[in-house]
Write a protein that holds these residues in place. Structure first.
Motif, PDB file in Angstrom:
ATOM      1  N   ARG A   8       0.838  -1.204   0.000  1.00 33.18           N
ATOM      2  CA  ARG A   8       0.000   0.000   0.000  1.00 33.18           C
ATOM      3  C   ARG A   8       0.871   1.252   0.000  1.00 33.18           C
ATOM      4  O   ARG A   8       0.543   2.259  -0.649  1.00 33.18           O
ATOM      5  N   LEU A   9       1.980   1.200   0.736  1.00 37.35           N
ATOM      6  CA  LEU A   9       2.893   2.340   0.756  1.00 37.35           C
ATOM      7  C   LEU A   9       3.503   2.562  -0.632  1.00 37.35           C
ATOM      8  O   LEU A   9       3.580   3.715  -1.110  1.00 37.35           O
ATOM      9  N   LEU A  10       3.921   1.484  -1.268  1.00 38.07           N
ATOM     10  CA  LEU A  10       4.479   1.589  -2.629  1.00 38.07           C
ATOM     11  C   LEU A  10       3.455   2.187  -3.585  1.00 38.07           C
ATOM     12  O   LEU A  10       3.782   3.061  -4.408  1.00 38.07           O
ATOM     13  N   ASP A  11       2.213   1.737  -3.455  1.00 41.24           N
ATOM     14  CA  ASP A  11       1.157   2.213  -4.349  1.00 41.24           C
ATOM     15  C   ASP A  11       0.891   3.702  -4.159  1.00 41.24           C
ATOM     16  O   ASP A  11       0.690   4.444  -5.145  1.00 41.24           O
ATOM     17  N   VAL A  12       0.870   4.137  -2.892  1.00 41.60           N
ATOM     18  CA  VAL A  12       0.617   5.564  -2.628  1.00 41.60           C
ATOM     19  C   VAL A  12       1.723   6.430  -3.217  1.00 41.60           C
ATOM     20  O   VAL A  12       1.469   7.468  -3.853  1.00 41.60           O
ATOM     21  N   VAL A  13       2.990   6.005  -3.009  1.00 43.13           N
ATOM     22  CA  VAL A  13       4.113   6.799  -3.513  1.00 43.13           C
ATOM     23  C   VAL A  13       4.104   6.836  -5.043  1.00 43.13           C
ATOM     24  O   VAL A  13       4.275   7.906  -5.662  1.00 43.13           O
ATOM     25  N   TYR A  14       3.891   5.670  -5.652  1.00 45.93           N
ATOM     26  CA  TYR A  14       3.895   5.622  -7.120  1.00 45.93           C
ATOM     27  C   TYR A  14       2.756   6.443  -7.706  1.00 45.93           C
ATOM     28  O   TYR A  14       2.942   7.176  -8.693  1.00 45.93           O
ATOM     29  N   LYS A  15       1.581   6.336  -7.109  1.00 46.85           N
ATOM     30  CA  LYS A  15       0.412   7.048  -7.623  1.00 46.85           C
ATOM     31  C   LYS A  15       0.617   8.560  -7.544  1.00 46.85           C
ATOM     32  O   LYS A  15       0.096   9.318  -8.388  1.00 46.85           O
ATOM     33  N   ASN A  16       1.401   9.021  -6.578  1.00 41.02           N
ATOM     34  CA  ASN A  16       1.590  10.456  -6.355  1.00 41.02           C
ATOM     35  C   ASN A  16       3.024  10.899  -6.655  1.00 41.02           C
ATOM     36  O   ASN A  16       3.521  11.880  -6.098  1.00 41.02           O
ATOM     37  N   LYS A  17       3.675  10.194  -7.550  1.00 42.10           N
ATOM     38  CA  LYS A  17       5.088  10.421  -7.876  1.00 42.10           C
ATOM     39  C   LYS A  17       5.358  11.819  -8.423  1.00 42.10           C
ATOM     40  O   LYS A  17       6.484  12.338  -8.312  1.00 42.10           O
ATOM     41  N   ASN A  18       4.361  12.439  -9.001  1.00 42.11           N
ATOM     42  CA  ASN A  18       4.564  13.767  -9.592  1.00 42.11           C
ATOM     43  C   ASN A  18       4.315  14.914  -8.604  1.00 42.11           C
ATOM     44  O   ASN A  18       4.484  16.082  -8.967  1.00 42.11           O
ATOM     45  N   LEU A  19       3.931  14.568  -7.396  1.00 43.22           N
ATOM     46  CA  LEU A  19       3.680  15.598  -6.380  1.00 43.22           C
ATOM     47  C   LEU A  19       4.961  15.933  -5.626  1.00 43.22           C
ATOM     48  O   LEU A  19       5.959  15.215  -5.699  1.00 43.22           O
ATOM     49  N   SER A  20       4.901  17.013  -4.871  1.00 44.99           N
ATOM     50  CA  SER A  20       6.048  17.385  -4.038  1.00 44.99           C
ATOM     51  C   SER A  20       6.142  16.438  -2.842  1.00 44.99           C
ATOM     52  O   SER A  20       5.213  15.690  -2.546  1.00 44.99           O
ATOM     53  N   SER A  21       7.282  16.486  -2.148  1.00 39.53           N
ATOM     54  CA  SER A  21       7.474  15.644  -0.957  1.00 39.53           C
ATOM     55  C   SER A  21       6.398  15.925   0.084  1.00 39.53           C
ATOM     56  O   SER A  21       5.851  15.004   0.704  1.00 39.53           O
ATOM     57  N   LYS A  22       6.085  17.197   0.281  1.00 39.70           N
ATOM     58  CA  LYS A  22       5.072  17.567   1.271  1.00 39.70           C
ATOM     59  C   LYS A  22       3.707  17.030   0.879  1.00 39.70           C
ATOM     60  O   LYS A  22       2.940  16.553   1.727  1.00 39.70           O
ATOM     61  N   GLU A  23       3.413  17.066  -0.431  1.00 37.82           N
ATOM     62  CA  GLU A  23       2.120  16.562  -0.890  1.00 37.82           C
ATOM     63  C   GLU A  23       2.053  15.040  -0.785  1.00 37.82           C
ATOM     64  O   GLU A  23       1.004  14.469  -0.434  1.00 37.82           O
ATOM     65  N   ILE A  24       3.178  14.373  -1.099  1.00 38.65           N
ATOM     66  CA  ILE A  24       3.221  12.908  -0.946  1.00 38.65           C
ATOM     67  C   ILE A  24       3.031  12.523   0.520  1.00 38.65           C
ATOM     68  O   ILE A  24       2.334  11.562   0.845  1.00 38.65           O
ATOM     69  N   LYS A  25       3.640  13.292   1.403  1.00 38.58           N
ATOM     70  CA  LYS A  25       3.458  13.078   2.849  1.00 38.58           C
ATOM     71  C   LYS A  25       1.981  13.119   3.203  1.00 38.58           C
ATOM     72  O   LYS A  25       1.456  12.254   3.927  1.00 38.58           O
ATOM     73  N   GLY A  26       1.264  14.119   2.710  1.00 34.65           N
ATOM     74  CA  GLY A  26      -0.158  14.238   2.993  1.00 34.65           C
ATOM     75  C   GLY A  26      -0.944  13.060   2.466  1.00 34.65           C
ATOM     76  O   GLY A  26      -1.880  12.566   3.122  1.00 34.65           O
ATOM     77  N   LYS A  27      -0.564  12.557   1.287  1.00 38.34           N
ATOM     78  CA  LYS A  27      -1.256  11.410   0.701  1.00 38.34           C
ATOM     79  C   LYS A  27      -1.013  10.139   1.520  1.00 38.34           C
ATOM     80  O   LYS A  27      -1.917   9.302   1.676  1.00 38.34           O
ATOM     81  N   ILE A  28       0.202   9.976   2.023  1.00 38.37           N
ATOM     82  CA  ILE A  28       0.498   8.809   2.870  1.00 38.37           C
ATOM     83  C   ILE A  28      -0.341   8.840   4.138  1.00 38.37           C
ATOM     84  O   ILE A  28      -0.954   7.838   4.532  1.00 38.37           O
ATOM     85  N   LEU A  29      -0.407  10.006   4.786  1.00 37.05           N
ATOM     86  CA  LEU A  29      -1.194  10.140   6.015  1.00 37.05           C
ATOM     87  C   LEU A  29      -2.679   9.936   5.738  1.00 37.05           C
ATOM     88  O   LEU A  29      -3.390   9.317   6.541  1.00 37.05           O
ATOM     89  N   GLU A  30      -3.132  10.426   4.603  1.00 33.02           N
ATOM     90  CA  GLU A  30      -4.534  10.248   4.233  1.00 33.02           C
ATOM     91  C   GLU A  30      -4.849   8.771   4.009  1.00 33.02           C
ATOM     92  O   GLU A  30      -5.903   8.276   4.446  1.00 33.02           O
ATOM     93  N   ALA A  31      -3.929   8.062   3.351  1.00 33.66           N
ATOM     94  CA  ALA A  31      -4.135   6.626   3.103  1.00 33.66           C
ATOM     95  C   ALA A  31      -4.155   5.845   4.420  1.00 33.66           C
ATOM     96  O   ALA A  31      -4.968   4.928   4.608  1.00 33.66           O
ATOM     97  N   ILE A  32      -3.257   6.211   5.336  1.00 37.79           N
ATOM     98  CA  ILE A  32      -3.234   5.544   6.646  1.00 37.79           C
ATOM     99  C   ILE A  32      -4.523   5.799   7.408  1.00 37.79           C
ATOM    100  O   ILE A  32      -5.118   4.883   7.995  1.00 37.79           O
ATOM    101  N   GLU A  33      -4.989   7.041   7.374  1.00 42.00           N
ATOM    102  CA  GLU A  33      -6.209   7.402   8.094  1.00 42.00           C
ATOM    103  C   GLU A  33      -7.423   6.678   7.524  1.00 42.00           C
ATOM    104  O   GLU A  33      -8.276   6.174   8.267  1.00 42.00           O
TER     105      GLU A  33
END
Length: 509
Positions: A461-486
């Motif tokens: 799931r972590l790999l999928d979140v990072v790959y899906k949001n690969k074009n975003l900034s680090s801060k935006e990817i961070k938000g997506k990871i936290l959103e996926a966890i939540e």
């Protein structure tokens, strides 16, 4: 003259015989009357009476017999009544005495209740156990027939003597292993108290009263009262029991208050430790020479065993993430020690990531306990050459997205956690970090995050979140990871520290 004389003599003779006759007649009537009176008195039935008298006699006799019977019955009733009066009087006297005794006991109970109420208010207003024990010891002496007293309280595994009043020759403490105490039943504690009471020397006319101190299922201790056997009245036993209840409540309140103060103190210290822990995390590393950086740290408790660190020296960016086994205060202490050591090693040497881990393990190994260990991902990025070097001490592999191949993979090296093997030699690998590449450091808190079905978030799931949001900034990817966890965890409690660091190369921007 002669005729007259004879006539006188004849008259006198007549008078004489008349007198005799009258006298005889009178005597006859007197005898009849006596006979009648005697017959009535003796209740005899007389048959030789003249008919005119016989009827009246019979009626009179029956009346006399009837009246006598009625009188006798009345006398018998009076005797019964008198006996009843005597019994009633005796009963009243007895009840009066009982009432006086009961009233005396009632007055004593009222006084005792008043005293008990006063003592209860005093004891419950105290939060110092020693003062409570002193007050209760005095109360037992004043309100009960106690000549000597010994009070014991549980202090962890040990039953400790807290107070002796009077001459008692035994005051030793007794201890039991905590794992055994937690299994004890009320009967087990009663046996402990009974055995302990037998060690108190008493006289033949004395008895030891055992008063356990307990609130619900919480064993607080026991009070031993030495009393004279002749004074063990019901009212004394009532007061002993009532004081025991009040003593238990007062002591339990004091213990709970002390525990609350301790919890508040610990909570304040943990808040301070948490604040310090967050303050020592590196700052001002959001963008360094074409590297976009985002970080996240969330302990499961006030303080945690995860940490990350970034340091810049001679154009070398060092990035470390670590996870200390366990949670809470012990893990945070070891985390702080680990951070300080690695930071010092990095600062005073030009070691590679693997060499730093070798030295760190050598320093820590002698002092770390068998039930604790540290996993570390230790890396450095040469900002001039873009060479990224990494070495793992049993930590989760890096999640790396390579833009050139549009692929996402796990990068790691074989290596045991720090503290497992003395003089262990760690390995390291390197690659060139190119524009658009992403590196994610993380601890177990992400991949072992659970939902209410006890399913794990997992690495994929972590790999999928990072790959899906690969074009975003680090801060935006961070938000997506936290959103996926939540979204995955929802309302399920966080059970481990969650820490991660995201690097993204943005050299051409």
């Amino acid at each position: 003259m002669i005729i007259a004389f004879y006539m006188i003599i004849a008259f006198l003779i007549f008078i004489f015989f008349t007198y005799i006759y009258i006298k005889k007649l009178i005597n006859h009537y007197i005898n009849e009357e006596l006979k009648i009176v005697s017959g009535l008195n003796n209740k005899e039935r007389l048959n030789d009476l003249p008919e005119n008298i016989k009827t009246e006699y019979t009626q009179t006799l029956e009346k006399i017999i009837k009246q006598e019977n009625e009188l006798n019955n009345s006398i018998d009733e009076l005797r019964v009544y008198r006996n009843e009066l005597d019994v009633t009087y005796s009963t009243l006297v007895s009840k009066s005495s009982q009432l006086e005794y009961t009233n005396s006991l009632l007055e004593k109970r009222v006084r005792n209740l008043s005293n008990l109420n006063h003592i209860s208010r005093v004891a419950l207003s105290m939060f110092n156990i020693d003062k409570i024990v002193e007050t209760l010891a005095d109360a037992y002496f004043v309100l009960t027939a106690t000549s000597r007293i010994s009070i014991y309280l549980w202090d962890g595994e040990t039953l400790v003597n807290k107070k002796i009043k009077g001459s008692i020759d035994y005051s030793e403490s007794i201890s039991y292993p905590m794992n055994l105490l937690t299994k004890f039943t009320n009967e087990d504690f009663s046996k402990i108290y009974s055995d302990l009471s037998k060690k108190i020397t008493i006289l033949n006319d004395e008895k030891v009263i055992i008063t356990p101190l307990k609130v619900k299922e919480r064993q607080l201790g026991v009070i031993f009262l030495v009393q004279n056997k002749d004074q063990l009245l019901e009212i004394n036993n009532e007061m002993v029991s009532a004081l025991g209840i009040q003593a238990s409540i007062a002591i339990d309140n004091a213990i709970s208050y002390a525990e609350l103060l301790e919890k508040e103190r610990i909570s304040q210290e943990l808040d301070l430790a948490s604040s310090i822990q967050k303050q020592i995390l590196p700052k001002d590393f959001e963008r360094i020479k074409g590297i976009d950086i985002a970080t996240y740290f969330s302990p499961a408790k006030e303080i945690g065993g995860d940490y990350y660190d970034l340091a810049l020296k001679d154009n070398i960016l060092s990035i470390t993430i670590a996870d200390v086994s366990g949670k809470g205060v012990p893990a945070s202490f070891l985390m702080a020690l680990s951070r300080s050591m690695l930071k010092t090693i990095n600062y005073v040497s030009n070691y590679t990531p693997a060499e730093e881990l070798n030295l760190f393990n050598k320093i820590v190994y002698p002092d770390i306990t068998e039930d604790m260990f540290i996993t570390v991902m230790n890396t450095e990025l040469n900002l001039n050459s873009s060479i990224f070097t990494y070495s793992s001490a049993g930590h989760n592999p890096l999640v790396i997205y390579r833009k050139e191949s549009d692929s996402i993979e796990l990068y790691g090296t074989k290596g045991v956690a720090v503290g497992f093997i003395e003089n262990y030699s760690y390995k390291e690998n390197s690659f060139e970090l190119k524009n658009g590449d992403i590196v994610v450091f993380y601890t177990d808190g992400i991949i072992e995050c659970e939902n209410k079905k006890r399913e794990l978030f997992g690495t994929q799931r972590l790999l999928d979140v990072v790959y899906k949001n690969k074009n975003l900034s680090s801060k935006e990817i961070k938000g997506k990871i936290l959103e996926a966890i939540e979204n995955f965890r929802k309302d399920y409690e966080q059970n481990d520290d969650i820490t991660f660091v995201i690097l993204k190369s943005v050299k051409n921007r």
